[in-house]
Every structure is written in structure tokens, then in C-alpha cells.
Design a protein around this motif. Structure first.
Motif, PDB file in Angstrom:
ATOM      1  N   ALA A 137       6.067   3.447   0.836  1.00 38.41           N
ATOM      2  CA  ALA A 137       6.058   2.227   1.652  1.00 38.41           C
ATOM      3  C   ALA A 137       5.802   1.006   0.784  1.00 38.41           C
ATOM      4  N   GLN A 138       4.855   1.108  -0.127  1.00 38.56           N
ATOM      5  CA  GLN A 138       4.518  -0.033  -0.976  1.00 38.56           C
ATOM      6  C   GLN A 138       5.674  -0.391  -1.903  1.00 38.56           C
ATOM      7  N   LYS A 139       6.329   0.617  -2.453  1.00 42.08           N
ATOM      8  CA  LYS A 139       7.471   0.357  -3.356  1.00 42.08           C
ATOM      9  C   LYS A 139       8.606  -0.361  -2.639  1.00 42.08           C
ATOM     10  N   HIS A 140       8.713  -0.158  -1.330  1.00 41.91           N
ATOM     11  CA  HIS A 140       9.769  -0.812  -0.568  1.00 41.91           C
ATOM     12  C   HIS A 140       9.344  -2.176  -0.023  1.00 41.91           C
ATOM     13  N   GLY A 141       8.227  -2.686  -0.505  1.00 40.73           N
ATOM     14  CA  GLY A 141       7.827  -4.053  -0.187  1.00 40.73           C
ATOM     15  C   GLY A 141       7.292  -4.249   1.209  1.00 40.73           C
ATOM     16  N   ILE A 142       6.817  -3.189   1.841  1.00 37.17           N
ATOM     17  CA  ILE A 142       6.289  -3.313   3.205  1.00 37.17           C
ATOM     18  C   ILE A 142       4.911  -3.960   3.151  1.00 37.17           C
ATOM     19  N   ASN A 143       4.720  -4.988   3.968  1.00 34.69           N
ATOM     20  CA  ASN A 143       3.493  -5.786   3.909  1.00 34.69           C
ATOM     21  C   ASN A 143       2.281  -5.092   4.506  1.00 34.69           C
ATOM     22  N   ILE A 144       2.479  -4.436   5.650  1.00 35.69           N
ATOM     23  CA  ILE A 144       1.372  -3.774   6.326  1.00 35.69           C
ATOM     24  C   ILE A 144       1.892  -2.492   6.979  1.00 35.69           C
ATOM     25  N   THR A 145       1.263  -1.371   6.678  1.00 35.55           N
ATOM     26  CA  THR A 145       1.725  -0.063   7.136  1.00 35.55           C
ATOM     27  C   THR A 145       0.602   0.669   7.852  1.00 35.55           C
ATOM     28  N   ALA A 146       0.905   1.235   9.018  1.00 36.78           N
ATOM     29  CA  ALA A 146      -0.064   2.021   9.777  1.00 36.78           C
ATOM     30  C   ALA A 146       0.036   3.492   9.398  1.00 36.78           C
ATOM     31  N   PHE A 156     -10.642  13.261   3.044  1.00 38.34           N
ATOM     32  CA  PHE A 156     -10.554  13.664   1.643  1.00 38.34           C
ATOM     33  C   PHE A 156     -10.736  12.480   0.688  1.00 38.34           C
ATOM     34  N   ASN A 157     -11.318  11.390   1.213  1.00 38.09           N
ATOM     35  CA  ASN A 157     -11.686  10.243   0.367  1.00 38.09           C
ATOM     36  C   ASN A 157     -10.536   9.776  -0.520  1.00 38.09           C
ATOM     37  N   LEU A 158      -9.373   9.599   0.105  1.00 38.34           N
ATOM     38  CA  LEU A 158      -8.207   9.225  -0.687  1.00 38.34           C
ATOM     39  C   LEU A 158      -8.265   7.802  -1.211  1.00 38.34           C
ATOM     40  N   HIS A 159      -9.254   7.027  -0.756  1.00 36.54           N
ATOM     41  CA  HIS A 159      -9.417   5.672  -1.316  1.00 36.54           C
ATOM     42  C   HIS A 159      -9.786   5.729  -2.802  1.00 36.54           C
ATOM     43  N   GLU A 160     -10.195   6.909  -3.259  1.00 30.64           N
ATOM     44  CA  GLU A 160     -10.482   7.086  -4.688  1.00 30.64           C
ATOM     45  C   GLU A 160      -9.210   7.357  -5.484  1.00 30.64           C
ATOM     46  N   SER A 161      -8.097   7.605  -4.789  1.00 23.72           N
ATOM     47  CA  SER A 161      -6.826   7.939  -5.455  1.00 23.72           C
ATOM     48  C   SER A 161      -5.940   6.690  -5.510  1.00 23.72           C
ATOM     49  N   LYS A 162      -6.273   5.781  -6.375  1.00 24.86           N
ATOM     50  CA  LYS A 162      -5.582   4.501  -6.386  1.00 24.86           C
ATOM     51  C   LYS A 162      -4.237   4.542  -7.118  1.00 24.86           C
ATOM     52  N   GLN A 163      -4.045   5.525  -7.980  1.00 24.70           N
ATOM     53  CA  GLN A 163      -2.819   5.603  -8.766  1.00 24.70           C
ATOM     54  C   GLN A 163      -1.977   6.786  -8.295  1.00 24.70           C
ATOM     55  N   VAL A 164      -0.753   6.508  -7.877  1.00 26.74           N
ATOM     56  CA  VAL A 164       0.195   7.549  -7.477  1.00 26.74           C
ATOM     57  C   VAL A 164       1.410   7.402  -8.385  1.00 26.74           C
ATOM     58  N   ARG A 165       1.460   8.262  -9.403  1.00 21.58           N
ATOM     59  CA  ARG A 165       2.479   8.149 -10.448  1.00 21.58           C
ATOM     60  C   ARG A 165       2.486   6.721 -11.014  1.00 21.58           C
ATOM     61  N   ASN A 166       3.585   5.991 -10.843  1.00 17.74           N
ATOM     62  CA  ASN A 166       3.649   4.651 -11.440  1.00 17.74           C
ATOM     63  C   ASN A 166       3.271   3.549 -10.461  1.00 17.74           C
ATOM     64  N   VAL A 167       2.692   3.917  -9.324  1.00 14.51           N
ATOM     65  CA  VAL A 167       2.323   2.936  -8.297  1.00 14.51           C
ATOM     66  C   VAL A 167       0.806   2.865  -8.177  1.00 14.51           C
ATOM     67  N   LYS A 168       0.243   1.672  -8.322  1.00 20.09           N
ATOM     68  CA  LYS A 168      -1.172   1.456  -8.044  1.00 20.09           C
ATOM     69  C   LYS A 168      -1.292   0.998  -6.597  1.00 20.09           C
ATOM     70  N   LEU A 169      -1.860   1.829  -5.769  1.00 18.79           N
ATOM     71  CA  LEU A 169      -1.921   1.533  -4.337  1.00 18.79           C
ATOM     72  C   LEU A 169      -2.777   0.299  -4.068  1.00 18.79           C
ATOM     73  N   GLU A 170      -2.242  -0.577  -3.245  1.00 16.07           N
ATOM     74  CA  GLU A 170      -2.963  -1.767  -2.790  1.00 16.07           C
ATOM     75  C   GLU A 170      -3.387  -1.497  -1.342  1.00 16.07           C
ATOM     76  N   PHE A 171      -4.645  -1.135  -1.155  1.00 13.63           N
ATOM     77  CA  PHE A 171      -5.079  -0.630   0.143  1.00 13.63           C
ATOM     78  C   PHE A 171      -5.090  -1.687   1.232  1.00 13.63           C
ATOM     79  N   ASP A 172      -5.056  -2.956   0.844  1.00 12.95           N
ATOM     80  CA  ASP A 172      -4.986  -3.983   1.885  1.00 12.95           C
ATOM     81  C   ASP A 172      -3.604  -4.042   2.541  1.00 12.95           C
ATOM     82  N   ARG A 173      -2.661  -3.240   2.067  1.00 10.55           N
ATOM     83  CA  ARG A 173      -1.343  -3.125   2.706  1.00 10.55           C
ATOM     84  C   ARG A 173      -1.327  -2.048   3.804  1.00 10.55           C
TER      85      ARG A 173
END
Length: 339
Positions: free
Chosen positions: A88-97, A109-126
Motif C-alpha cells: 500500500a505504501q509503495k503505491h502512494g496510498i495516504n491512509i490505509t485501514a 505480535f507487536n509489528l510496530h517493531e518491524s519498521k523495515q519490510v525489504r526495501n520499504v521503511k514503513l511509515e506508520f502514520d499512513r
């Protein structure tokens, strides 16, 4: 643009939907295949507010299936959610449910600790769980459906099953602060969390499930159904309002009695048709108008340009935030499902 991350209810359902959506290579595959299948954008969505404003969105199928948890494929389940978020983030989606089990897996599973997914750094405010809007809609369903059934809240006993969860605790706070409900019964597995919630509210009786159900005029079910648990509708009050806030919705088939009204909880109706196909696939009765309240939260945040994780973390939902999302829900033409 808003996004919705979802999943299907079973392997059998997923195979049927894959065929319908034009993915024949997925249609006859087993669970091992689905454990490795990548996320896909399978629907493009247009929503029109009653204000006249239009927004665009995309539905991301995570390819997660509940059988992954049942068969202890926990790593596969976690990977599914993180990959869908990155997609979702790679496709430029601003806010995802995060819909259905997606938010539950993220929290458990405390996935907020998993900020890096391959080459994408997750921006949790999205991302948002959508739980604030879900809790708000459940509470409005309690208020409005009980009135239709002739249940006086000031004399009623309400049991919240799953009271210590993110949504359940928010429902309890609302019922305590915004209604004059007579008695509140708190049901959950974790006794320490139950005691903390009781202390926070300054009220509520902690009971086991089998003790609480026969006492309740209204049951708000926001927990998974434990294996082997059956509800005997003959033991419930007559009338009784049972609001099924779980996923998948199955209370209407499990609890059938003329004196028990089972309502699909956390579902909203929009005033105007939504241009999409995904709600037909998940068997909504009126798929052009009805949807999960958590998905509607992403739409509301996009309408208002509140590109932030409005619902996030465990037990962070306040009555004030429920009021806030409730106001814009009404503003843009959403209302609780009542039939």
C-alpha cells in the motif's frame, strides 16, 4: 488516496473469490500456496460524500487466511500483513485501514517493531486500525437498536464480551460516559486487564461468559468465539439484543431464536452507492452501500485529509476521539446498520 487491507474468511472462500476476480492461478491452490502468495491490489474504489466530495481508493488483498493461525503458520500471517502494508505504501496510498485480522495480528505480535519490510521503511502514520469508528458504530447500534426493540437502557444490563480488547474497552468507556445504562458486565479472558478496566471505569461486574449471558438484555460480542463454546438461546433473556462485532459474522447462524435479535455489529450503510466490487465478494446484503466501519474510517480520514494513524495501539481509544470520528461519519453520510 485511501487504502483498505483485507482478507477472506477461509481457504475455500479465497479459492472461490480468486476465480471470480480473474486469478485462476490462485483458484485451486492449497494453504501452502497462499502462505507464499504476494499481496494484490484487486479493486479500485470511488466514494462520494453527501457533501459532494469524491475520493479514490484501492483494496489490497493481503492473501492472509485464518487457517494460517489455526495451523500455526504465525510467521506467514505476520509476513502477509507487513507485505500488504508495504505494498500500500509503495503505491502512494495516504491512509490505509487494517481490516479484520490485520489489525489484531499487528497488535498481538507487536509489528510496530518491524519498521523495515525489504526495501520499504514503513511509515506508520499512513495506517489506521479503524477501531475508533468501529467502536463508535457499535455504541450507536446499542443505542438505536435497543430503542427499536423497546429495551430501556436506563434499566438494561449490557454484557461486553471481549471487554479488554481495543474495541471492547472503548465500547465500555462510551457506555459508561455517554449512556445511562443500568449495569455493565465485563467478560474477557485476562483477569488482570479486566480488573484494570473495572478500576478505570469505576463500575462494571467481572463475570464468566456463562454467568453473564443469561443476565444481559444486550450483548456486545467483540471477541473471537472460543472453540467448543455454544450459546443456548433459550438461556438468554427475551427480548435480547446480540450485536455481533466479530469477524467473520456468524452469530446469526449460531444463535437463532424468535426472542433474540442478532445484529451485524460494526457495519455501516452509506447514503450513496460506492463504486466497488469487494463488498459483494464478502457477501454484504447491500454491497453498494454497506461496509465494515473500520474501512469507512480510512474513507473518513481521506475525506477530512487527516492522514494520520487515528486509531493505533491497544486501549488508546477515548470517548472524545469517538465523538470526533462520529461527527465526520454523519457529515459524510454514514450510519449504523440496524437491520
Amino acid at each position: 488516496m485511501f487504502g483498505l487491507i483485507g482478507h477472506l474468511t477461509s481457504l475455500e472462500h479465497a479459492q472461490a473469490v480468486a476465480k471470480e476476480l480473474g486469478y485462476p492461478e490462485y483458484a485451486n491452490q492449497d494453504l501452502d500456496f497462499w502462505c507464499s502468495a504476494p499481496p494484490q491490489i484487486v479493486d479500485h474504489i470511488t466514494v462520494t460524500s453527501i457533501t459532494g466530495q469524491k475520493i479514490e481508493g484501492q483494496y489490497v488483498e493481503s492473501c492472509f487466511l485464518p487457517e494460517m493461525l489455526a495451523n500455526r503458520r504465525i510467521k506467514a500471517a505476520i509476513r502477509k500483513i507487513l507485505n500488504a502494508m508495504a505494498h500500500a505504501q509503495k503505491h502512494g496510498i495516504n491512509i490505509t485501514a487494517l481490516g479484520g485480522f490485520s489489525s489484531i495480528i499487528f497488535e498481538e505480535f507487536n509489528l510496530h517493531e518491524s519498521k523495515q519490510v525489504r526495501n520499504v521503511k514503513l511509515e506508520f502514520d499512513r495506517f489506521t486500525t479503524g477501531n475508533t469508528h468501529t467502536a463508535y458504530i457499535l455504541c450507536r447500534q446499542v443505542e438505536q437498536a435497543s430503542q427499536k426493540l423497546g429495551i430501556d437502557l436506563s434499566k438494561a444490563t449490557v454484557a461486553v464480551v471481549g471487554a479488554t480488547g481495543d474495541i471492547g474497552s472503548a465500547v465500555c468507556r462510551w457506555l459508561d460516559a455517554r449512556t445511562d445504562v443500568a449495569d455493565l458486565l465485563l467478560v474477557a479472558r485476562n483477569q488482570e486487564r479486566l480488573q484494570n478496566l473495572q478500576e478505570e471505569l469505576g463500575r462494571g461486574k467481572i463475570l464468566k461468559l456463562e454467568e453473564a449471558l443469561p443476565l444481559a438484555d444486550i450483548i456486545v460480542w467483540v471477541a473471537s468465539m472460543p472453540k467448543g463454546v455454544e450459546i443456548d438461546p433459550a438461556t438468554l433473556k427475551q427480548p435480547c439484543l446480540l450485536i455481533d462485532g466479530g469477524y467473520p459474522k456468524n452469530m446469526s447462524t449460531k444463535v437463532q431464536h424468535p426472542g433474540v435479535c442478532v445484529l451485524n455489529g460494526g457495519i455501516v450503510e452509506h447514503s450513496l452507492d460506492i463504486d466497488w466490487k469487494i463488498m459483494k465478494i464478502v457477501n454484504m446484503e447491500a454491497p453498494a452501500r454497506q461496509l465494515f466501519a473500520c474501512f469507512a474510517e480510512a474513507m473518513l480520514l481521506e475525506f477530512e485529509k487527516w492522514h494520520t494513524n487515528f486509531s493505533w495501539g491497544r486501549n488508546q481509544i477515548t470517548v472524545e476521539k469517538m465523538d470526533q470520528i462520529g461527527l465526520v461519519s454523519v457529515k459524510h453520510g454514514f450510519r449504523p446498520l440496524l437491520s
